[in-house]
Design a protein around this motif. Structure first.
Motif, mmCIF file in Angstrom:
data_model
loop_
_atom_site.group_PDB
_atom_site.id
_atom_site.type_symbol
_atom_site.label_atom_id
_atom_site.label_comp_id
_atom_site.label_asym_id
_atom_site.label_seq_id
_atom_site.Cartn_x
_atom_site.Cartn_y
_atom_site.Cartn_z
ATOM 1 N N CYS A 1 -1.686 18.296 22.111
ATOM 2 C CA CYS A 1 -2.017 19.227 23.186
ATOM 3 C C CYS A 1 -2.496 20.518 22.539
ATOM 4 O O CYS A 1 -1.913 20.966 21.545
ATOM 5 N N TRP A 2 -3.530 21.138 23.125
ATOM 6 C CA TRP A 2 -4.045 22.344 22.467
ATOM 7 C C TRP A 2 -4.807 23.256 23.415
ATOM 8 O O TRP A 2 -5.298 22.832 24.462
ATOM 9 N N TYR A 3 -4.854 24.522 23.010
ATOM 10 C CA TYR A 3 -5.644 25.551 23.672
ATOM 11 C C TYR A 3 -6.543 26.199 22.631
ATOM 12 O O TYR A 3 -6.114 26.463 21.501
ATOM 13 N N SER A 4 -7.765 26.487 23.026
ATOM 14 C CA SER A 4 -8.681 27.236 22.177
ATOM 15 C C SER A 4 -9.031 28.552 22.875
ATOM 16 O O SER A 4 -9.297 28.568 24.077
ATOM 17 N N PHE A 5 -9.004 29.641 22.115
ATOM 18 C CA PHE A 5 -9.380 30.964 22.614
ATOM 19 C C PHE A 5 -10.599 31.418 21.813
ATOM 20 O O PHE A 5 -10.482 31.698 20.614
ATOM 21 N N VAL A 6 -11.754 31.450 22.445
ATOM 22 C CA VAL A 6 -12.998 31.844 21.758
ATOM 23 C C VAL A 6 -13.167 33.342 21.969
ATOM 24 O O VAL A 6 -13.725 33.800 22.963
ATOM 25 N N ASP A 7 -12.654 34.117 21.014
ATOM 26 C CA ASP A 7 -12.508 35.558 21.211
ATOM 27 C C ASP A 7 -13.827 36.315 21.264
ATOM 28 O O ASP A 7 -13.870 37.441 21.769
ATOM 29 N N HIS A 8 -14.900 35.737 20.728
ATOM 30 C CA HIS A 8 -16.176 36.443 20.757
ATOM 31 C C HIS A 8 -16.977 36.146 22.029
ATOM 32 O O HIS A 8 -18.149 36.476 22.126
ATOM 33 N N SER A 9 -16.317 35.528 22.996
ATOM 34 C CA SER A 9 -16.980 35.212 24.267
ATOM 35 C C SER A 9 -16.052 35.590 25.412
ATOM 36 O O SER A 9 -14.963 36.141 25.203
ATOM 37 N N THR A 10 -16.457 35.271 26.616
ATOM 38 C CA THR A 10 -15.584 35.496 27.771
ATOM 39 C C THR A 10 -14.503 34.426 27.862
ATOM 40 O O THR A 10 -13.668 34.468 28.770
ATOM 41 N N LYS A 11 -14.504 33.468 26.924
ATOM 42 C CA LYS A 11 -13.555 32.347 26.962
ATOM 43 C C LYS A 11 -12.335 32.590 26.068
ATOM 44 O O LYS A 11 -11.626 31.663 25.698
ATOM 45 N N GLY A 12 -12.082 33.852 25.721
ATOM 46 C CA GLY A 12 -10.962 34.152 24.836
ATOM 47 C C GLY A 12 -9.647 34.351 25.548
ATOM 48 O O GLY A 12 -8.617 34.526 24.907
ATOM 49 N N PHE A 13 -9.670 34.328 26.901
ATOM 50 C CA PHE A 13 -8.475 34.711 27.633
ATOM 51 C C PHE A 13 -8.148 33.670 28.697
ATOM 52 O O PHE A 13 -8.450 33.850 29.885
ATOM 53 N N ASP A 14 -7.567 32.585 28.259
ATOM 54 C CA ASP A 14 -7.199 31.510 29.168
ATOM 55 C C ASP A 14 -6.224 32.033 30.225
ATOM 56 O O ASP A 14 -5.274 32.750 29.913
ATOM 57 N N ARG A 15 -6.454 31.652 31.485
ATOM 58 C CA ARG A 15 -5.642 32.222 32.567
ATOM 59 C C ARG A 15 -4.193 31.759 32.545
ATOM 60 O O ARG A 15 -3.344 32.361 33.200
ATOM 61 N N ASN A 16 -3.878 30.674 31.818
ATOM 62 C CA ASN A 16 -2.479 30.297 31.680
ATOM 63 C C ASN A 16 -1.721 31.277 30.794
ATOM 64 O O ASN A 16 -0.505 31.423 30.911
ATOM 65 N N PHE A 17 -2.436 31.944 29.888
ATOM 66 C CA PHE A 17 -1.808 32.863 28.933
ATOM 67 C C PHE A 17 -2.041 34.339 29.255
ATOM 68 O O PHE A 17 -1.299 35.195 28.778
ATOM 69 N N TYR A 18 -3.087 34.642 30.025
ATOM 70 C CA TYR A 18 -3.468 36.040 30.235
ATOM 71 C C TYR A 18 -3.595 36.387 31.714
ATOM 72 O O TYR A 18 -4.018 35.559 32.527
ATOM 73 N N ASP A 19 -3.237 37.640 32.024
ATOM 74 C CA ASP A 19 -3.499 38.215 33.333
ATOM 75 C C ASP A 19 -4.738 39.097 33.229
ATOM 76 O O ASP A 19 -4.842 39.933 32.320
ATOM 77 N N ALA A 20 -5.674 38.909 34.133
ATOM 78 C CA ALA A 20 -6.892 39.709 34.130
ATOM 79 C C ALA A 20 -6.600 41.097 34.705
ATOM 80 O O ALA A 20 -5.955 41.226 35.746
ATOM 81 N N ILE A 21 -7.075 42.131 33.991
ATOM 82 C CA ILE A 21 -6.909 43.516 34.433
ATOM 83 C C ILE A 21 -8.293 44.148 34.512
ATOM 84 O O ILE A 21 -9.016 44.169 33.511
ATOM 85 N N PRO A 22 -8.706 44.646 35.677
ATOM 86 C CA PRO A 22 -10.049 45.222 35.807
ATOM 87 C C PRO A 22 -10.315 46.325 34.781
ATOM 88 O O PRO A 22 -9.456 47.187 34.552
ATOM 89 N N ASP A 23 -11.496 46.252 34.140
ATOM 90 C CA ASP A 23 -11.967 47.251 33.181
ATOM 91 C C ASP A 23 -11.184 47.260 31.862
ATOM 92 O O ASP A 23 -11.366 48.155 31.033
ATOM 93 N N TYR A 24 -10.276 46.299 31.657
ATOM 94 C CA TYR A 24 -9.531 46.217 30.405
ATOM 95 C C TYR A 24 -9.561 44.775 29.903
ATOM 96 O O TYR A 24 -9.804 43.841 30.658
ATOM 97 N N HIS A 25 -9.276 44.630 28.590
ATOM 98 C CA HIS A 25 -9.071 43.272 28.093
ATOM 99 C C HIS A 25 -7.866 42.680 28.812
ATOM 100 O O HIS A 25 -6.871 43.389 29.051
ATOM 101 N N PRO A 26 -7.900 41.409 29.180
ATOM 102 C CA PRO A 26 -6.735 40.790 29.820
ATOM 103 C C PRO A 26 -5.469 40.946 28.977
ATOM 104 O O PRO A 26 -5.526 41.039 27.754
ATOM 105 N N SER A 27 -4.338 40.986 29.659
ATOM 106 C CA SER A 27 -3.056 41.195 28.992
ATOM 107 C C SER A 27 -2.246 39.898 28.980
ATOM 108 O O SER A 27 -2.248 39.149 29.964
ATOM 109 N N PRO A 28 -1.545 39.588 27.851
ATOM 110 C CA PRO A 28 -0.735 38.363 27.806
ATOM 111 C C PRO A 28 0.327 38.334 28.893
ATOM 112 O O PRO A 28 0.882 39.364 29.272
ATOM 113 N N LYS A 29 0.601 37.148 29.389
ATOM 114 C CA LYS A 29 1.637 36.959 30.398
ATOM 115 C C LYS A 29 3.016 37.199 29.787
ATOM 116 O O LYS A 29 3.156 37.338 28.563
#
Length: 407
Positions: free
Chosen positions: A132-160
């Motif tokens: 089982c695995w997760y990939s976070f592609v940090d140089h794209s918009t795919k670096g913040f999987d919603r299972n691990f991160y909460d989206a915050i407007p105007d900021y980088h998403p924050s870990p859950k």
């Protein structure tokens, strides 16, 4: 051109790393479609090797070796292998040798995009058998999987929070161990220790493994990978590999004689791999007055590694308040775990069944040298410089029959 081995045996991957260190021109990476010989830490080592290639190569061109499979079959096979997926995400160019139209970058990226977008649909992420695995592609918009991160407007998403991340790693472990067969983590206390250990590692790689020399700058290109893999030592191939490695023999022998319900046959491997500066590189970027990585000998690198594990994140201006890497060691002691670390020129491990962590005030924070099994305070082997950090832990499960007795 340099070829990534099909084998995930550590000696094959280490040979590849030595070649990386010796070659002057590293523009093209050739990758096979298939893979073989899954060994403890082998997948993490392969991912870290790919990250190292990407940091050294200007063109970052990946070519896929010809196989009996069609183009679509080959791409679909590669996408579900984290180290090869990482290679595709790091590449500027992707080609399939002997194809009528060799340039397949757009097709590879489309498949990768679909895989990443589908990843959060199952709490255990992407799944292939006992992996089982997760990939976070940090140089794209795919670096913040919603299972691990909460989206915050105007900021980088924050870990859950720790509870949410604990539920993810619990699901990953359960899925991997279910496929491997026969092992479970039944006690709430053990699950809590697993969650706290993993949470600290995840926060550490989020804060330290994704940033450049200037912490405000995110590394590009950069990926992080988390995976779990179920191990059953009744599998001959894995069992033979363990029998030939003194580090594991000592660890498993200890589990066999201790008065715990831990299995000495069934385990889960958990890895976190990033493409950052490594422990030593990160520390020196944050403390520039302490020297330069190029001038550091292996003993100085080791002293910095120890300081990282003694350092509590709650005493820093970190984004997330946690207990830092000492909590990793404390919880691995509760779990009777085993941890291997590959960072910069260091390859070390600590066997928490034979060398339990005591406390932040008393413990020596000593590790053992992967090559010789000696305490690092007595001997250190200098390895090829690699990019980022690869941490791999081995957690013993409970046999299902014992788990029923404990319920």
């Amino acid at each position: 051109m340099i070829s990534l081995p099909a084998s995930l045996a550590l000696d094959k991957i280490e040979d590849f790393q030595k070649k990386l260190d010796k070659l002057d021109h590293l523009d093209t990476l050739k990758i096979p479609v298939g893979s073989s010989k899954f060994a403890f830490g082998g997948l993490a080592s392969a991912i870290q090797s790919v990250n190292t290639w990407a940091s050294l190569s200007n063109e970052r061109k990946v070519v896929i070796k010809p196989s009996v499979k069609t183009k679509n079959e080959a791409l679909e096979d590669i996408i579900v292998q984290p180290h090869k997926f990482t290679a595709l995400m790091m590449a500027k160019q992707t080609e399939l040798l002997d194809a009528k139209e060799p340039n397949i970058r757009s097709e590879a990226n489309q498949l990768a995009k679909l895989a990443i977008e589908k990843q959060p649909s199952e709490i255990y992420g992407q799944n292939r058998g006992r992996l089982c695995w997760y990939s976070f592609v940090d140089h794209s918009t795919k670096g913040f999987d919603r299972n691990f991160y909460d989206a915050i407007p105007d900021y980088h998403p924050s870990p859950k929070n720790i509870g949410q991340i604990t539920s993810i790693i619990k699901s990953m472990v359960e899925q991997s161990s279910k496929v491997a067969g026969g092992g479970v983590l039944p006690e709430k206390e053990k699950i809590n220790s697993l969650g706290r250990m993993f949470y600290e590692l995840f926060i550490n790689t989020h804060e330290h493994g994704s940033r450049d020399m200037d912490r405000k700058t995110w590394i590009k290109p950069a990926t992080r990978v988390i995976y779990t893999y179920g191990i059953n030592l009744t599998d001959n191939a894995i069992n033979n590999a363990v029998e030939q490695d003194l580090n594991f023999k000592n660890y498993i022998s200890r589990l066999s004689v201790t008065k715990t319900q831990n299995s000495s046959r069934r385990f889960v491997e958990i890895s976190i791999v990033d493409s950052g500066l490594g422990y030593c590189g990160r520390w020196l970027a944050d403390h520039p007055g302490e020297g330069n990585l190029r001038d550091m000998d292996i003993n100085q690198q080791y002293q910095i590694l120890k300081r990282c594990f003694q350092f509590r994140s709650s005493s820093t201006k970190s984004e997330i308040k946690g207990n830092g890497l000492p909590a990793v060691m404390a919880n691995l002691t509760n779990l009777n775990g085993f941890m291997k670390i590959r960072s910069n020129k260091l390859s070390v491990f600590r066997d928490f069944a034979n060398q339990p962590f005591t406390s932040n005030e008393i413990d020596s924070f000593d590790f053992s040298d992967w090559e010789t099994n000696a305490l690092c305070s007595n001997h250190l082997t200098e390895h090829t410089e690699l990019r980022g950090v690869a941490i791999t832990v081995l957690i013993p499960l409970y046999d299902k029959t014992d788990a029923k007795d404990l319920a």
